[in-house]
Scaffold this motif. Structure first.
Motif, PDB file in Angstrom:
ATOM      1  N   VAL A   1       0.863  -1.182   0.000  1.00 23.40           N
ATOM      2  CA  VAL A   1       0.000   0.000   0.000  1.00 23.40           C
ATOM      3  C   VAL A   1       0.896   1.228   0.000  1.00 23.40           C
ATOM      4  O   VAL A   1       1.799   1.345   0.832  1.00 23.40           O
ATOM      5  N   GLU A   2       0.661   2.150  -0.937  1.00 22.36           N
ATOM      6  CA  GLU A   2       1.388   3.412  -1.003  1.00 22.36           C
ATOM      7  C   GLU A   2       0.375   4.513  -1.250  1.00 22.36           C
ATOM      8  O   GLU A   2      -0.131   4.642  -2.352  1.00 22.36           O
ATOM      9  N   LYS A   3       0.073   5.274  -0.243  1.00 27.26           N
ATOM     10  CA  LYS A   3      -0.922   6.343  -0.282  1.00 27.26           C
ATOM     11  C   LYS A   3      -2.228   5.846  -0.903  1.00 27.26           C
ATOM     12  O   LYS A   3      -2.932   5.072  -0.307  1.00 27.26           O
ATOM     13  N   LEU A   4      -2.555   6.267  -2.121  1.00 23.08           N
ATOM     14  CA  LEU A   4      -3.820   5.879  -2.739  1.00 23.08           C
ATOM     15  C   LEU A   4      -3.686   4.685  -3.679  1.00 23.08           C
ATOM     16  O   LEU A   4      -4.652   4.283  -4.317  1.00 23.08           O
ATOM     17  N   LYS A   5      -2.487   4.134  -3.795  1.00 27.22           N
ATOM     18  CA  LYS A   5      -2.261   3.015  -4.707  1.00 27.22           C
ATOM     19  C   LYS A   5      -2.165   1.713  -3.930  1.00 27.22           C
ATOM     20  O   LYS A   5      -1.489   1.619  -2.923  1.00 27.22           O
ATOM     21  N   GLN A   6      -2.839   0.703  -4.423  1.00 29.78           N
ATOM     22  CA  GLN A   6      -2.747  -0.650  -3.888  1.00 29.78           C
ATOM     23  C   GLN A   6      -2.035  -1.475  -4.958  1.00 29.78           C
ATOM     24  O   GLN A   6      -2.488  -1.533  -6.096  1.00 29.78           O
ATOM     25  N   LYS A   7      -0.932  -2.096  -4.601  1.00 26.57           N
ATOM     26  CA  LYS A   7      -0.123  -2.807  -5.584  1.00 26.57           C
ATOM     27  C   LYS A   7      -0.045  -4.280  -5.214  1.00 26.57           C
ATOM     28  O   LYS A   7       0.159  -4.629  -4.062  1.00 26.57           O
ATOM     29  N   ALA A   8      -0.196  -5.120  -6.219  1.00 23.25           N
ATOM     30  CA  ALA A   8      -0.067  -6.564  -6.044  1.00 23.25           C
ATOM     31  C   ALA A   8       0.941  -7.072  -7.064  1.00 23.25           C
ATOM     32  O   ALA A   8       0.852  -6.739  -8.244  1.00 23.25           O
ATOM     33  N   GLU A   9       1.918  -7.848  -6.586  1.00 21.22           N
ATOM     34  CA  GLU A   9       2.927  -8.443  -7.451  1.00 21.22           C
ATOM     35  C   GLU A   9       2.964  -9.931  -7.160  1.00 21.22           C
ATOM     36  O   GLU A   9       2.765 -10.352  -6.034  1.00 21.22           O
ATOM     37  N   VAL A  10       3.258 -10.707  -8.182  1.00 23.90           N
ATOM     38  CA  VAL A  10       3.420 -12.144  -7.979  1.00 23.90           C
ATOM     39  C   VAL A  10       4.494 -12.658  -8.931  1.00 23.90           C
ATOM     40  O   VAL A  10       4.602 -12.199 -10.058  1.00 23.90           O
ATOM     41  N   THR A  11       5.302 -13.573  -8.403  1.00 22.93           N
ATOM     42  CA  THR A  11       6.295 -14.271  -9.207  1.00 22.93           C
ATOM     43  C   THR A  11       5.999 -15.753  -9.098  1.00 22.93           C
ATOM     44  O   THR A  11       5.963 -16.300  -8.000  1.00 22.93           O
ATOM     45  N   VAL A  12       5.770 -16.379 -10.237  1.00 24.21           N
ATOM     46  CA  VAL A  12       5.492 -17.814 -10.279  1.00 24.21           C
ATOM     47  C   VAL A  12       6.734 -18.498 -10.839  1.00 24.21           C
ATOM     48  O   VAL A  12       7.171 -18.178 -11.938  1.00 24.21           O
ATOM     49  N   HIS A  13       7.292 -19.395 -10.060  1.00 22.27           N
ATOM     50  CA  HIS A  13       8.477 -20.138 -10.476  1.00 22.27           C
ATOM     51  C   HIS A  13       8.017 -21.428 -11.147  1.00 22.27           C
ATOM     52  O   HIS A  13       7.529 -22.338 -10.490  1.00 22.27           O
ATOM     53  N   LEU A  14       8.152 -21.469 -12.467  1.00 23.32           N
ATOM     54  CA  LEU A  14       7.804 -22.646 -13.252  1.00 23.32           C
ATOM     55  C   LEU A  14       9.079 -23.405 -13.564  1.00 23.32           C
ATOM     56  O   LEU A  14      10.176 -22.871 -13.402  1.00 23.32           O
ATOM     57  N   SER A  15       8.954 -24.621 -14.000  1.00 27.77           N
ATOM     58  CA  SER A  15      10.148 -25.359 -14.395  1.00 27.77           C
ATOM     59  C   SER A  15      10.679 -24.755 -15.698  1.00 27.77           C
ATOM     60  O   SER A  15      10.034 -24.820 -16.727  1.00 27.77           O
TER      61      SER A  15
ATOM     62  N   VAL B   1      -1.587  -2.469 -10.334  1.00 25.25           N
ATOM     63  CA  VAL B   1      -1.798  -1.350  -9.422  1.00 25.25           C
ATOM     64  C   VAL B   1      -3.212  -0.838  -9.624  1.00 25.25           C
ATOM     65  O   VAL B   1      -3.614  -0.531 -10.745  1.00 25.25           O
ATOM     66  N   GLU B   2      -3.965  -0.765  -8.539  1.00 26.27           N
ATOM     67  CA  GLU B   2      -5.348  -0.275  -8.587  1.00 26.27           C
ATOM     68  C   GLU B   2      -5.606   0.566  -7.337  1.00 26.27           C
ATOM     69  O   GLU B   2      -4.768   0.646  -6.443  1.00 26.27           O
ATOM     70  N   GLU B   3      -6.792   1.162  -7.268  1.00 26.65           N
ATOM     71  CA  GLU B   3      -7.178   1.922  -6.075  1.00 26.65           C
ATOM     72  C   GLU B   3      -7.679   1.008  -4.963  1.00 26.65           C
ATOM     73  O   GLU B   3      -7.653   1.385  -3.801  1.00 26.65           O
ATOM     74  N   ASP B   4      -8.152  -0.174  -5.312  1.00 28.13           N
ATOM     75  CA  ASP B   4      -8.665  -1.145  -4.357  1.00 28.13           C
ATOM     76  C   ASP B   4      -7.776  -2.387  -4.406  1.00 28.13           C
ATOM     77  O   ASP B   4      -7.399  -2.844  -5.478  1.00 28.13           O
ATOM     78  N   LEU B   5      -7.438  -2.942  -3.245  1.00 27.86           N
ATOM     79  CA  LEU B   5      -6.540  -4.097  -3.188  1.00 27.86           C
ATOM     80  C   LEU B   5      -7.156  -5.317  -3.859  1.00 27.86           C
ATOM     81  O   LEU B   5      -6.473  -6.051  -4.580  1.00 27.86           O
ATOM     82  N   TYR B   6      -8.449  -5.541  -3.646  1.00 26.76           N
ATOM     83  CA  TYR B   6      -9.101  -6.699  -4.265  1.00 26.76           C
ATOM     84  C   TYR B   6      -9.165  -6.550  -5.783  1.00 26.76           C
ATOM     85  O   TYR B   6      -9.006  -7.521  -6.524  1.00 26.76           O
ATOM     86  N   ALA B   7      -9.356  -5.324  -6.278  1.00 25.82           N
ATOM     87  CA  ALA B   7      -9.338  -5.081  -7.723  1.00 25.82           C
ATOM     88  C   ALA B   7      -7.939  -5.316  -8.274  1.00 25.82           C
ATOM     89  O   ALA B   7      -7.790  -5.868  -9.371  1.00 25.82           O
ATOM     90  N   ALA B   8      -6.917  -4.937  -7.524  1.00 22.38           N
ATOM     91  CA  ALA B   8      -5.535  -5.175  -7.945  1.00 22.38           C
ATOM     92  C   ALA B   8      -5.252  -6.675  -8.017  1.00 22.38           C
ATOM     93  O   ALA B   8      -4.610  -7.147  -8.953  1.00 22.38           O
ATOM     94  N   MET B   9      -5.747  -7.431  -7.031  1.00 21.24           N
ATOM     95  CA  MET B   9      -5.542  -8.880  -7.050  1.00 21.24           C
ATOM     96  C   MET B   9      -6.275  -9.520  -8.223  1.00 21.24           C
ATOM     97  O   MET B   9      -5.750 -10.437  -8.867  1.00 21.24           O
TER      98      MET B   9
END
Length: 108
Positions: A43-57, A66-74
């Motif tokens: 969370v950074e002020k008005l920005k909700q950020k979600a990042e993911v790294t998937v390790h595949l073979s 990045v969205e205004e709502d965390l659930y929307a970002a997810m």
């Protein structure tokens, strides 16, 4: 599959953990060769950020949203991740099919 969820300036509640884990499991069910998944929610002020790294073979897939709502970002993150995983899966399948086709042509 090992799922690790981390929060920056955010407490990861059981509801957030269950929501994200359920979404990621739906995407990962398309591809069998998943080693680990690392997710960072911040969370950074008005920005909700979600990042993911998937390790595949053979490859790591990294996606951010990045969205205004965390659930929307997810949700946006999961859509992007689904496209990336499907694209990689198709590439792997096409690569293996190409070897079989070239072997048949060379044998004729």
């Amino acid at each position: 599959m090992n799922v690790q969820i981390t929060g920056h300036h955010l407490e990861i509640t059981p509801a957030i953990r269950d929501y994200l884990t359920g979404k990621i499991e739906r995407v990962v069910s398309h591809f069998d060769h998943v080693i680990a998944v690392n997710a960072i929610l911040s969370v950074e002020k008005l920005k909700q950020k979600a990042e993911v790294t998937v390790h595949l073979s053979g490859k790591d897939v990294h996606v951010e949203a990045v969205e205004e709502d965390l659930y929307a970002a997810m949700d946006s993150l999961v859509d992007k991740l689904d496209r990336q995983v499907q694209k990689y899966k198709q590439k792997v399948q096409d690569h293996h099919r190409g070897e079989k086709i070239s072997g048949v042509i060379a044998g004729e």
